[in-house]
Design a protein around this motif. Sequence first.
Motif, PDB file in Angstrom:
ATOM      1  N   LEU A 472      -1.270   8.366 -36.845  1.00 38.52           N
ATOM      2  CA  LEU A 472      -1.148   9.594 -36.076  1.00 38.52           C
ATOM      3  C   LEU A 472      -0.996   8.901 -34.830  1.00 38.52           C
ATOM      4  CD1 LEU A 472      -1.269  12.686 -35.575  1.00 38.52           C
ATOM      5  CD2 LEU A 472      -4.052  12.171 -35.184  1.00 38.52           C
ATOM      6  N   LYS A 473      -1.896   8.068 -34.113  1.00 37.56           N
ATOM      7  CA  LYS A 473      -1.790   7.349 -32.920  1.00 37.56           C
ATOM      8  C   LYS A 473      -0.318   7.018 -32.775  1.00 37.56           C
ATOM      9  CE  LYS A 473      -6.306   6.524 -31.704  1.00 37.56           C
ATOM     10  NZ  LYS A 473      -7.685   5.658 -31.643  1.00 37.56           N
ATOM     11  N   CYS A 474       0.131   6.101 -33.920  1.00 37.94           N
ATOM     12  CA  CYS A 474       1.387   5.655 -33.576  1.00 37.94           C
ATOM     13  C   CYS A 474       2.582   6.602 -33.534  1.00 37.94           C
ATOM     14  CB  CYS A 474       1.624   4.734 -34.905  1.00 37.94           C
ATOM     15  SG  CYS A 474       3.107   3.592 -34.785  1.00 37.94           S
ATOM     16  N   THR A 475       2.492   7.582 -34.291  1.00 40.47           N
ATOM     17  CA  THR A 475       3.324   8.804 -34.140  1.00 40.47           C
ATOM     18  C   THR A 475       3.644   9.271 -32.478  1.00 40.47           C
ATOM     19  OG1 THR A 475       2.952   9.217 -36.431  1.00 40.47           O
ATOM     20  CG2 THR A 475       4.502  10.707 -35.348  1.00 40.47           C
ATOM     21  N   ILE A 476       2.357   9.554 -32.151  1.00 36.63           N
ATOM     22  CA  ILE A 476       2.313   9.876 -30.923  1.00 36.63           C
ATOM     23  C   ILE A 476       2.735   8.961 -29.834  1.00 36.63           C
ATOM     24  CG2 ILE A 476       0.614  10.665 -29.146  1.00 36.63           C
ATOM     25  CD1 ILE A 476      -1.068  11.879 -31.316  1.00 36.63           C
ATOM     26  N   MET A 495       6.894  14.627 -33.328  1.00 33.85           N
ATOM     27  CA  MET A 495       5.614  15.142 -33.330  1.00 33.85           C
ATOM     28  C   MET A 495       5.422  16.258 -34.405  1.00 33.85           C
ATOM     29  SD  MET A 495       3.516  13.956 -31.334  1.00 33.85           S
ATOM     30  CE  MET A 495       2.140  14.951 -30.580  1.00 33.85           C
ATOM     31  N   ALA A 496       6.761  16.974 -34.786  1.00 35.05           N
ATOM     32  CA  ALA A 496       6.359  17.951 -35.545  1.00 35.05           C
ATOM     33  C   ALA A 496       6.388  17.579 -37.054  1.00 35.05           C
ATOM     34  CB  ALA A 496       7.577  19.058 -35.317  1.00 35.05           C
ATOM     35  N   LYS A 497       6.982  16.332 -37.289  1.00 35.43           N
ATOM     36  CA  LYS A 497       7.101  15.927 -38.683  1.00 35.43           C
ATOM     37  C   LYS A 497       5.873  15.011 -39.195  1.00 35.43           C
ATOM     38  CE  LYS A 497       9.688  11.624 -38.251  1.00 35.43           C
ATOM     39  NZ  LYS A 497      10.816  10.885 -37.998  1.00 35.43           N
ATOM     40  N   ILE A 498       4.748  14.974 -38.399  1.00 35.13           N
ATOM     41  CA  ILE A 498       3.473  14.280 -38.945  1.00 35.13           C
ATOM     42  C   ILE A 498       3.228  15.033 -40.377  1.00 35.13           C
ATOM     43  CG2 ILE A 498       1.156  14.380 -38.348  1.00 35.13           C
ATOM     44  CD1 ILE A 498       1.805  13.444 -35.627  1.00 35.13           C
ATOM     45  N   PRO A 499       2.768  14.394 -41.245  1.00 35.78           N
ATOM     46  CA  PRO A 499       2.603  14.876 -42.506  1.00 35.78           C
ATOM     47  C   PRO A 499       1.310  15.936 -42.397  1.00 35.78           C
ATOM     48  CG  PRO A 499       2.192  12.581 -42.529  1.00 35.78           C
ATOM     49  CD  PRO A 499       2.765  12.667 -41.108  1.00 35.78           C
ATOM     50  N   PRO A 500       1.353  16.903 -43.146  1.00 30.38           N
ATOM     51  CA  PRO A 500       0.439  17.940 -43.043  1.00 30.38           C
ATOM     52  C   PRO A 500      -1.028  17.384 -43.485  1.00 30.38           C
ATOM     53  CG  PRO A 500       1.876  18.371 -44.833  1.00 30.38           C
ATOM     54  CD  PRO A 500       2.425  17.522 -44.116  1.00 30.38           C
ATOM     55  N   HIS A 501      -1.000  16.364 -44.444  1.00 31.04           N
ATOM     56  CA  HIS A 501      -2.183  16.129 -44.828  1.00 31.04           C
ATOM     57  C   HIS A 501      -3.266  15.516 -43.690  1.00 31.04           C
ATOM     58  CE1 HIS A 501      -0.116  12.387 -45.820  1.00 31.04           C
ATOM     59  NE2 HIS A 501      -1.740  11.657 -45.590  1.00 31.04           N
ATOM     60  N   ILE A 502      -2.546  14.878 -43.070  1.00 32.96           N
ATOM     61  CA  ILE A 502      -3.115  14.255 -41.776  1.00 32.96           C
ATOM     62  C   ILE A 502      -3.520  15.481 -40.794  1.00 32.96           C
ATOM     63  CG2 ILE A 502      -2.904  12.814 -39.535  1.00 32.96           C
ATOM     64  CD1 ILE A 502      -0.931  11.288 -40.879  1.00 32.96           C
ATOM     65  N   LEU A 503      -2.864  16.434 -40.617  1.00 33.05           N
ATOM     66  CA  LEU A 503      -3.338  17.430 -39.777  1.00 33.05           C
ATOM     67  C   LEU A 503      -4.431  18.329 -40.455  1.00 33.05           C
ATOM     68  CD1 LEU A 503      -0.071  18.604 -38.163  1.00 33.05           C
ATOM     69  CD2 LEU A 503      -1.802  16.898 -37.481  1.00 33.05           C
ATOM     70  N   LYS A 504      -4.755  18.119 -41.725  1.00 34.08           N
ATOM     71  CA  LYS A 504      -5.997  18.958 -42.236  1.00 34.08           C
ATOM     72  C   LYS A 504      -7.291  18.436 -41.727  1.00 34.08           C
ATOM     73  CE  LYS A 504      -5.036  20.609 -46.713  1.00 34.08           C
ATOM     74  NZ  LYS A 504      -5.177  20.254 -48.047  1.00 34.08           N
ATOM     75  N   VAL A 505      -7.177  17.396 -41.246  1.00 32.29           N
ATOM     76  CA  VAL A 505      -8.583  16.802 -40.687  1.00 32.29           C
ATOM     77  C   VAL A 505      -8.620  17.345 -39.240  1.00 32.29           C
ATOM     78  CG1 VAL A 505      -9.825  14.671 -40.087  1.00 32.29           C
ATOM     79  CG2 VAL A 505      -8.294  14.591 -41.912  1.00 32.29           C
ATOM     80  N   LEU A 506      -9.621  17.874 -39.024  1.00 34.11           N
ATOM     81  CA  LEU A 506      -9.743  18.936 -37.874  1.00 34.11           C
ATOM     82  C   LEU A 506      -9.639  17.922 -36.510  1.00 34.11           C
ATOM     83  CD1 LEU A 506     -10.570  21.475 -36.792  1.00 34.11           C
ATOM     84  CD2 LEU A 506     -12.868  20.639 -36.520  1.00 34.11           C
ATOM     85  N   LYS A 507     -10.407  16.816 -36.874  1.00 30.70           N
ATOM     86  CA  LYS A 507     -10.309  15.761 -35.641  1.00 30.70           C
ATOM     87  C   LYS A 507      -8.742  15.439 -34.968  1.00 30.70           C
ATOM     88  CE  LYS A 507     -12.343  11.282 -34.477  1.00 30.70           C
ATOM     89  NZ  LYS A 507     -12.895  10.026 -35.216  1.00 30.70           N
ATOM     90  N   TYR A 508      -8.086  15.249 -36.273  1.00 29.03           N
ATOM     91  CA  TYR A 508      -6.726  14.554 -35.997  1.00 29.03           C
ATOM     92  C   TYR A 508      -5.914  15.905 -35.374  1.00 29.03           C
ATOM     93  CZ  TYR A 508      -8.532  10.730 -38.600  1.00 29.03           C
ATOM     94  OH  TYR A 508      -9.273   9.632 -39.184  1.00 29.03           O
ATOM     95  N   LYS A 509      -6.314  16.975 -36.057  1.00 29.18           N
ATOM     96  CA  LYS A 509      -5.530  18.291 -35.718  1.00 29.18           C
ATOM     97  C   LYS A 509      -5.762  18.421 -34.187  1.00 29.18           C
ATOM     98  CE  LYS A 509      -3.677  22.327 -36.559  1.00 29.18           C
ATOM     99  NZ  LYS A 509      -2.329  22.469 -36.768  1.00 29.18           N
ATOM    100  N   ILE A 510      -6.793  18.241 -33.633  1.00 34.64           N
ATOM    101  CA  ILE A 510      -7.219  18.463 -32.361  1.00 34.64           C
ATOM    102  C   ILE A 510      -6.305  17.290 -31.395  1.00 34.64           C
ATOM    103  CG2 ILE A 510      -8.883  18.486 -30.479  1.00 34.64           C
ATOM    104  CD1 ILE A 510     -10.761  19.629 -32.632  1.00 34.64           C
ATOM    105  N   TYR A 511      -6.432  16.209 -31.981  1.00 32.27           N
ATOM    106  CA  TYR A 511      -5.859  15.108 -31.254  1.00 32.27           C
ATOM    107  C   TYR A 511      -4.461  15.262 -31.203  1.00 32.27           C
ATOM    108  CZ  TYR A 511      -5.082  10.182 -29.962  1.00 32.27           C
ATOM    109  OH  TYR A 511      -4.830   8.916 -29.628  1.00 32.27           O
ATOM    110  N   HIS A 512      -3.726  15.971 -32.194  1.00 34.76           N
ATOM    111  CA  HIS A 512      -2.315  16.011 -32.356  1.00 34.76           C
ATOM    112  C   HIS A 512      -2.197  17.165 -31.311  1.00 34.76           C
ATOM    113  CE1 HIS A 512       1.339  18.003 -34.295  1.00 34.76           C
ATOM    114  NE2 HIS A 512       1.529  16.654 -34.087  1.00 34.76           N
ATOM    115  N   THR A 513      -2.776  18.258 -31.533  1.00 34.26           N
ATOM    116  CA  THR A 513      -2.565  19.440 -30.549  1.00 34.26           C
ATOM    117  C   THR A 513      -2.646  18.841 -29.085  1.00 34.26           C
ATOM    118  OG1 THR A 513      -3.752  20.630 -32.213  1.00 34.26           O
ATOM    119  CG2 THR A 513      -2.950  21.672 -30.352  1.00 34.26           C
TER     120      THR A 513
END
Lengths: 778, 728
Positions: A472-476, A495-513
């Motif tokens: 995730l960090k690398c993508t960002i 940013m949009a193409k980050i795999p959904p299974h990563i975004l299922k983790v709340l922490k990463y989701k917040i980070y991503h957002t």
Amino acid sequence: MGRFLTPSKVALLALAQVYSKGSIPLSGTARVLNVLISRILLDSKESDELLQQQAGDTVLDLEQALAGQASAIPGRTVWDLLLKALWAIDCADALDWFISDTPLLLGKTRDELLKERDEGLPPQPAGKIVRTSPLGLFIRRCSLEYLRLQFQDSTALWMDFIAYRMPSKGAFTRKNPHVLRSAFDSNIADLEIDTSNTLTGIMFRRMLEDVDGQQKTYSTYDCEKLMEFQVSEMQSLGGRLPDTMKTTLKQLARLGTSAPKLTHYLKFLDSWRAGDFTSAFDNLHRYFDYTMQSRDRTFYQYALLNLAILQADFGCHAEAIPAMQEAIATARENRDTICLNYCMSWLYHFGRAFPAQMQSIRETGILGNETEGLNFLKSRAKEAEMWTLLSTSLLSEAKINLQHGESLAMCFENIVKASHVNVVKNVPNCTGPALLMKSTLFSRIGQTHQAYSCGERFLLCHSKNAPLEDVLKCTIRQAALLTQMGRVSDAQANMAKIPPHILKVLKYKIYHTTHTLILRARHLLHRNALDSAGQIITQLVSQQPHPETDTSTQVSLLEIDLLIRRRELMAALDRLNQLADKAPLENNDVSLKCRLLTLKATLFAKSDKALQGFSLAMRAVELAHSARILPDLWAATLALAHILLQSYEFAAARDLVAAILPQALECLDCELVGRCYLALADSYVGLAGLAVSSEDGEGKGKENGKDKQTQKQLMGSAVDVLEKAGEQFRWIQELEGQLEALAKMGRIWMWRGDAAVANEMGEKYMSLRKEYAEADGC
Amino acid sequence: MAAVSFNESLASGPGDEGALVVEIRDRLTEATIKCSERCLYQSAKWAAELLNSLPDVVDHDSPMLGSDAPTSSYRMLSTSYDDPQEAALEAREAGKYLLAKSLFDTKEFDRCASVFLPPAVPAGGLAIFEKSKTRTPTSTPSKTRRSKPSETHSIPRLSQKSLFLALYARYLAGEKRKEEEGEMILGPTDGGMSSNRELSGLAKTLDEYFRARDAADPQIKRAQGWLEYLYGLILARSKQEELAQEWLLRAVRLNPYHWGAWEELSHLLSSVDDLNAQLSASILPQNVMTLMYQIHASIDLFSTTDSNTTITTLQSLLEIFPTSNFLLTQQALFYYHSKDFETSSSIFQELLVNDPYRLDGLDHYSNILYVMTDRPKLAFLAHLATSVDKFRPETCCVVGNYYSLCSHHEKAVMYFRRALTLDRSFLSAWTLMGHEYIELKNTHAAIESYRRAVDANRKDYRAWYGLGQAYEVLDMGFYALFYYQRAAGLRPYDAKMWQAVGSCYAKMNRVEQAIKALKRALAAGTYYETDSPAHSFNTSTSGKGKGSQARRITGHKLLDPETLFHLAQLYERIPNEMEAARYMELCLAQETGQTSVAPTRTKTRKGVHRQNLTSPSDPPSASQHFEGDGDGDTEVLSSPSSAASDATEEVSPEHNTIDEQPGSNTGFGTGTTATTSRARLWLARYAFKNNDLDRAELLAEELCMDGFEVEEAKGLVREVRGRRDAAG
């Protein structure tokens, strides 16, 4: 649920029997053995998909694997032979015979051979499968596990077996029409009753309940394997339970069988990742309560370790640290080096992330100062042969070197060391992080293209094994780099193409957002849509403090940028001072210090108090130079040039900007380059003014007509440079910069007396402004 | 016999039969209700099962049935309808009774008993101990303890039903405590020594009660039989068997449809003679239950002497109760004991299909399947039983038997232990566990479990036999002999028992007795038909006893070659080579099934054994020949077939157990076995020694052809030729 044996394992035994009877031609042996071994050796599996399929293998899967394989008997495939073996088991007793006889497939032990030789017995016939081969081990394990079964378990196995082979009934009766007496139990056929009788109802109650027939049977062993695999995946990658595994777990729960204790741990991990603190807490406690008794090893330190991590993750730092300290104490007491090292490593990283929280730790001196702590970790990791830990420690050291602005060579050395460990000790999940580190390093020394390619490599080749957080960090990072290069739409797509299974983790989701918002805010600032940007920034600010100090800093910088763009310079200065006060506590990164100094100098320059900023700019330049943070160095130098411009030192400013421009171009930072060009243009125009009347020192666009030639030349280069600046700003959609460049160009054309072109510039200016306003208004 | 006469009366006419069925139905209904009112669950179950096995009432009876309905429901409401006094008492106690019954149902026995009776603790509570200390030495504490309860035990005026329930609850509470004291099966505290502490108190209470009642009601008109049963039970548990029998008989007379009393009575029988005495003394009531009892008892005693009566009685009972599981089980057991496993197992199979939820008696079925080594069926049975209820002693026994057959003896032991944990009085599990311990070479545990089996039921010959085996393993011949003799006493017509006795004697160098025992074994072996492939008669109830006779006529008797060989060896030890040779010949003859191979035999003394045969009280067995006259037996045994061939005209057909067509029946031989080959070798040597060179050569060559003992035989042939050459 049986402990080990499942119908599919019985089928494998049957296949082993077929194999050892020699009814498979030499050419097909490899394929059959492949089928066998891939199902026996679960540990060799990499992908959980295969593992799950393995746990609930249906007979049809075997058909797929074997139907095409011809056997030594003409006209029969291996599948046909297997079917025959499977359907030859026609009652519970036959199953007993079958499994009890499987050891006959094995070769003799050494003892038996010796005994035979010593006593001169005639050689007894024995099987050909070597006892210690994987297949031999499997057979031995199966027969042993069968011996250990209680009676009702063996009948359960028998019924599961009936259900398991049922799908193959058609295939069997097609080839062997008159053999089959009863699909259930030959004894039922003997009793001359059909399946509707009460008797069969009683006996096969289990099967009748399972109407859909799709039920896969799992053994505890399979379940444990599956869960261990899941846990290790989740622990090393930091993801959540995949959906397939969730359905499997649900199935297990529906079977009503005793699932392994690890289920609680899985649930803990899952709910932790889902951000459900109470469930995570509950499940963690449940897991350790249940396992406390069942194993001889004490798990208290692990419980504490997990607890500390959990609490830290949910922001209860004050509780996390004592828990971790106790974990360390317990681990020391129990001489559990591995756990101890984990604790230390975690504590170290925690300290890096939240220096403010570490006061008590620093006082007790568990880890010493940062470098000592790292050295300690490195030596412990080497001792305990924990290569992942060693690798990450080396990377951490590189990171510290970077932050402290130490020698670049040291940095590279550490990264190379880490890579070496990764390769030599086969630590695939650390390769990605090493690349990420390298990418950071390259971007610090202004090699943005290198940095970008490192990131790309990570995402392309190593993202599968790397922790999700790093991916995730690398993508960002890549997105940020792309934005910086002016490829805004690419960045957004990234940013949009980050795999959904990563975004299922709340922490990463917040980070991503958060980071999506930051990128968006920056973009809006560039486009001068200050109101929208302001909204986003207030949103971001309201979420302070962010779990990552980096993010907080970025948000603060954005805030300052917004204030500057709104021309609220006093407020910006206040904010900047606040940040500068707080920074050394939270994040003593040289780069940040440098940027803050530069920013402050720029701020002074903007408020026409350039000289006040001079020493700040000088310090920034010095700092960036000594730490070899090149992008910051150029930015600081640019700030210096602005100060020089303001103090009419046009030549010096021009020389300075001209000197840094090639390197700045290398950084691929459009904004920096654009600003450089603007400064250069300013210096040209200033020089042009000087060339006409050096004594009265007028600025741009004044015509005195003394050395017209030089003047015209300088003005021409100013226009060229302004065009370039405009181009750079266009890429990153920086409205203000573009407008500035256009306005300046218009003025120059005006000065040149070419009103038409000047007018054109004016029109362009207006239309551009309108266009942006419209686009953002939408 | 009285029972038989009643039996005949059953079949007198169709009209009577209908009335009889109605009567039995009513009585059984009543018994079921009353038993369950008194929490005698097993008896209630038994009666209800039997009730439902009666054929359905034909349609024309239905109006009558409708008119019956009020009376039957009346009975349901007040079971003591014919005794107003009891009814009044019961009505008064109704509330308390319901409480006591529900407490009983929830297994709170002590509390149940205390609903009606004051607790067993003396009124003064623990104060009595202090008193006894300060008491003058003249009165002993034991006396006070005895006198005190008797005061408090003066039974309150209760209905018999309530009293029974209370006392029965107390008895069961004692049983429960006794079991709890035992803790683990075969554990340190489980010595079978602990006894039910309530027994003496209960016996005393009942004794007083009956004394008081007999005084008040000398005609015992108001007695219902339940308390009598309880008293009998308690007496039996406190090993006062004579008295117990008396009370149980009283109970049975008063209340014949209470199966529990009958069962208890049959436990008290120690031999067939006891049963016969009971039957002949006509102390038993004259009804259908007596027949049931008779069947049950004689099958339980493995009695084979009156098998004809048993089977005919069974058949006639089955006509009344055509689908009775109990009777069918008894029938199957009957065939099992007479070693007709096929028939027995097919009956059980039928039972299984008809009522798959019924687990009672399945342990016997598993024994049969075990003997038949029918693993698939045994596995199937175990599977079924496990699916019905895996924590029933029967189920555990079935599974244990299955594992035993698979040679997983540890597992088998585990399951038998489980069975015993579930029910300590589950007899067959003790014996079977003993067998498994023998297999595991844990002789001491084996002895202990056999001992427990024997303690629980002295009629279990397998346990006695097992005990003998265990002691034989320990080389304690005298002990072994004793136990083998006990077993042989219980099963006089079982060759295995006598073989064991014989080998035991042989080990102890008491050759004469060993020979005797082995001869009995031979004779016993001929009594049971070992193979009946063609004529195992149908399981259906239509056989009506004909089958058993048919079987007896067609069966072909083989003498066991092993026993014959052993006998011969024993004779060789005496030494009596002549006899030895004859037995060897006989052994050889079993190969072809010819029993008249020894042409040299003298046929004297035939008269002696014919006399024996015709003595009326004898069991129809050749074994009878060997009992008593030590002189004649050798003759008789050595020529059983010739005896039989002569005997056909003299001996009544039913006594003729021996084949009628001697020598012709070549299809039934054992074929060449290792034993017969050894006999052949011996004979060859013997012939050689006696210079009968031709025969020696012939036998030796036969041996070479058969492929047994080839080397020895070849050597012998060489020797023979050598000697012949030397002579020639």
